[in-house]
Design a protein around this motif. Sequence first.
Motif, PDB file in Angstrom:
ATOM      1  N   MET A 167       0.802  -1.217   0.000  1.00  0.00           N
ATOM      2  CA  MET A 167       0.000   0.000   0.000  1.00  0.00           C
ATOM      3  C   MET A 167       0.841   1.277   0.000  1.00  0.00           C
ATOM      4  N   SER A 168       2.166   1.133   0.027  1.00  0.00           N
ATOM      5  CA  SER A 168       3.022   2.314  -0.112  1.00  0.00           C
ATOM      6  C   SER A 168       3.075   2.791  -1.556  1.00  0.00           C
ATOM      7  N   ARG A 169       2.607   1.952  -2.484  1.00  0.00           N
ATOM      8  CA  ARG A 169       2.552   2.337  -3.898  1.00  0.00           C
ATOM      9  C   ARG A 169       1.297   3.153  -4.154  1.00  0.00           C
ATOM     10  N   SER A 170       1.414   4.176  -4.943  1.00  0.00           N
ATOM     11  CA  SER A 170       0.325   5.139  -5.128  1.00  0.00           C
ATOM     12  C   SER A 170      -0.919   4.529  -5.757  1.00  0.00           C
ATOM     13  N   ASP A 171      -0.767   3.532  -6.616  1.00  0.00           N
ATOM     14  CA  ASP A 171      -1.918   2.952  -7.320  1.00  0.00           C
ATOM     15  C   ASP A 171      -2.328   1.593  -6.762  1.00  0.00           C
ATOM     16  N   ALA A 172      -1.824   1.250  -5.586  1.00  0.00           N
ATOM     17  CA  ALA A 172      -2.063  -0.094  -5.043  1.00  0.00           C
ATOM     18  C   ALA A 172      -3.493  -0.254  -4.535  1.00  0.00           C
ATOM     19  N   GLN A 173      -3.991  -1.472  -4.632  1.00  0.00           N
ATOM     20  CA  GLN A 173      -5.274  -1.841  -4.048  1.00  0.00           C
ATOM     21  C   GLN A 173      -5.222  -3.317  -3.685  1.00  0.00           C
ATOM     22  N   CYS A 174      -6.014  -3.694  -2.711  1.00  0.00           N
ATOM     23  CA  CYS A 174      -6.004  -5.090  -2.286  1.00  0.00           C
ATOM     24  C   CYS A 174      -7.228  -5.366  -1.430  1.00  0.00           C
ATOM     25  N   SER A 175      -7.402  -6.619  -1.074  1.00  0.00           N
ATOM     26  CA  SER A 175      -8.425  -6.992  -0.104  1.00  0.00           C
ATOM     27  C   SER A 175      -7.743  -7.759   1.021  1.00  0.00           C
ATOM     28  N   LEU A 176      -8.327  -7.647   2.202  1.00  0.00           N
ATOM     29  CA  LEU A 176      -7.807  -8.314   3.390  1.00  0.00           C
ATOM     30  C   LEU A 176      -8.952  -9.088   4.020  1.00  0.00           C
ATOM     31  N   ALA A 177      -8.734 -10.359   4.277  1.00  0.00           N
ATOM     32  CA  ALA A 177      -9.800 -11.210   4.815  1.00  0.00           C
ATOM     33  C   ALA A 177      -9.381 -11.840   6.134  1.00  0.00           C
ATOM     34  N   PHE A 178     -10.300 -11.837   7.079  1.00  0.00           N
ATOM     35  CA  PHE A 178     -10.165 -12.612   8.315  1.00  0.00           C
ATOM     36  C   PHE A 178     -10.983 -13.883   8.150  1.00  0.00           C
ATOM     37  N   ILE A 179     -10.409 -15.014   8.539  1.00  0.00           N
ATOM     38  CA  ILE A 179     -11.104 -16.302   8.469  1.00  0.00           C
ATOM     39  C   ILE A 179     -11.073 -16.955   9.850  1.00  0.00           C
ATOM     40  N   ASP A 180     -12.202 -17.494  10.247  1.00  0.00           N
ATOM     41  CA  ASP A 180     -12.304 -18.134  11.553  1.00  0.00           C
ATOM     42  C   ASP A 180     -13.038 -19.461  11.386  1.00  0.00           C
ATOM     43  N   MET A 181     -12.466 -20.539  11.911  1.00  0.00           N
ATOM     44  CA  MET A 181     -13.133 -21.833  11.845  1.00  0.00           C
ATOM     45  C   MET A 181     -14.363 -21.798  12.750  1.00  0.00           C
ATOM     46  N   ASP A 182     -15.482 -22.269  12.239  1.00  0.00           N
ATOM     47  CA  ASP A 182     -16.716 -22.277  13.024  1.00  0.00           C
ATOM     48  C   ASP A 182     -16.702 -23.431  14.027  1.00  0.00           C
ATOM     49  N   ASN A 183     -17.077 -23.120  15.256  1.00  0.00           N
ATOM     50  CA  ASN A 183     -17.239 -24.141  16.303  1.00  0.00           C
ATOM     51  C   ASN A 183     -15.984 -24.978  16.530  1.00  0.00           C
ATOM     52  N   PHE A 184     -14.819 -24.338  16.422  1.00  0.00           N
ATOM     53  CA  PHE A 184     -13.566 -25.085  16.549  1.00  0.00           C
ATOM     54  C   PHE A 184     -13.405 -25.684  17.948  1.00  0.00           C
ATOM     55  N   LYS A 185     -13.867 -24.957  18.957  1.00  0.00           N
ATOM     56  CA  LYS A 185     -13.747 -25.477  20.329  1.00  0.00           C
ATOM     57  C   LYS A 185     -14.500 -26.798  20.482  1.00  0.00           C
ATOM     58  N   ALA A 269     -12.442  -6.814   3.837  1.00  0.00           N
ATOM     59  CA  ALA A 269     -12.416  -5.359   3.642  1.00  0.00           C
ATOM     60  C   ALA A 269     -11.429  -5.034   2.537  1.00  0.00           C
ATOM     61  N   PHE A 270     -11.539  -3.822   1.990  1.00  0.00           N
ATOM     62  CA  PHE A 270     -10.759  -3.440   0.820  1.00  0.00           C
ATOM     63  C   PHE A 270      -9.917  -2.198   1.079  1.00  0.00           C
ATOM     64  N   ALA A 271      -8.736  -2.186   0.490  1.00  0.00           N
ATOM     65  CA  ALA A 271      -7.869  -1.001   0.551  1.00  0.00           C
ATOM     66  C   ALA A 271      -7.607  -0.528  -0.886  1.00  0.00           C
ATOM     67  N   PRO A 272      -7.622   0.780  -1.129  1.00  0.00           N
ATOM     68  CA  PRO A 272      -7.755   1.841  -0.126  1.00  0.00           C
ATOM     69  C   PRO A 272      -9.200   2.274   0.158  1.00  0.00           C
ATOM     70  N   GLU A 273     -10.188   1.599  -0.420  1.00  0.00           N
ATOM     71  CA  GLU A 273     -11.579   2.042  -0.260  1.00  0.00           C
ATOM     72  C   GLU A 273     -12.006   2.103   1.200  1.00  0.00           C
ATOM     73  N   ASP A 274     -11.623   1.096   1.980  1.00  0.00           N
ATOM     74  CA  ASP A 274     -12.018   1.049   3.392  1.00  0.00           C
ATOM     75  C   ASP A 274     -10.935   1.598   4.315  1.00  0.00           C
ATOM     76  N   GLY A 275      -9.847   2.082   3.734  1.00  0.00           N
ATOM     77  CA  GLY A 275      -8.733   2.609   4.517  1.00  0.00           C
ATOM     78  C   GLY A 275      -7.422   2.217   3.865  1.00  0.00           C
ATOM     79  N   ALA A 276      -6.375   3.009   4.107  1.00  0.00           N
ATOM     80  CA  ALA A 276      -5.080   2.730   3.499  1.00  0.00           C
ATOM     81  C   ALA A 276      -4.079   2.148   4.487  1.00  0.00           C
ATOM     82  N   ASP A 277      -4.383   2.232   5.792  1.00  0.00           N
ATOM     83  CA  ASP A 277      -3.460   1.672   6.783  1.00  0.00           C
ATOM     84  C   ASP A 277      -3.975   0.324   7.267  1.00  0.00           C
ATOM     85  N   PHE A 278      -3.046  -0.506   7.707  1.00  0.00           N
ATOM     86  CA  PHE A 278      -3.362  -1.879   8.066  1.00  0.00           C
ATOM     87  C   PHE A 278      -4.406  -1.963   9.180  1.00  0.00           C
TER      88      PHE A 278
END
Length: 304
Positions: A167-185, A269-278
């Motif tokens: 994201m230090s590049r001026s034209d960069a974009q990406c998506s970031l996903a959190f994944i959680d196993m359901d009922n792992f306990k 979530a998406f960068a930079p649409e939803d924010g540019a910092d981690f």
Amino acid sequence: MKQVLIVDDDVITNNSIKAILTGTYRVSQLTSGTQVMEFLRKKKTDLILLDIYMHDMNGIEVMQQLKSDKTLSRIPVIFLTSDVSEETEAKCLQLGAVDYVHKPISRQALEQRVENHLMAAESYERVRQMYENASHEARTSLEKIRHDELTGLWNRQHIYEEFSVLMSRSDAQCSLAFIDMDNFKSINDIFGHQEGDALLKRFAAILAELEKTGTVPARIGGDEFMLLMPGQVNPSVIQDMSDYLFQKSSRQVLPQAEPGAVTFSMGVAFAPEDGADFESVAALADMALRKAKSLGKNRVYFAR
């Protein structure tokens, strides 16, 4: 149960808000802006509903005091106002409020905003701690170990740094996903911790296959994973990818169980649409994950 503070010198409005929120949250009430700072230093509070116009000290002055206090400045504030002008709304947000609710109070709007911002605050705090832990790991490890010991995937320090470089590049974009196993306990309880670890390894192996597409998979702890997808901001493509993961993990992750016994939830979530910092993007992805869980699990939910 979360603690909500109402600050409004209109007793009728104050009591009506309390009646709406009581039962879902612990609710405290103040009728003077001058009481706020002393109260907050004595009692942990998760969210403040603050009237803008009060006789002794208005909400703007209270907000300025809050923001000048390092300990209290993180508490989310929702302004209460009967002024519907764009200028007032803009001023509320400029001061650092997370939102505003118009008077007369709409029950549905109030409940939704309080729920959303409490969830967001929890996500931001979780990501902030994750970021601090990752920074600590980088400072204390001479070799800057980048792989998760159990699964061999990248770890949170690596994915944070990859995001920052990208994201230090001026034209960069990406998506970031959190994944959680359901009922792992429950899976751990039924099959044992050894099989639980084996399950995580098999799921990690499926995520690792995504590296050939440029995706960066990481395990951030427990049954939680992250995906960094450089250049990918198309929800339909990400939905297709998640469908592939759902299908493949259903068959392979827990062989001795019926297909579909193991599922996972994903928030994106998406960068930079939803924010540019981690921190901002990760917090929104975490919030989207919580929404996916609340809707019944076994699904993907987009922050946008």
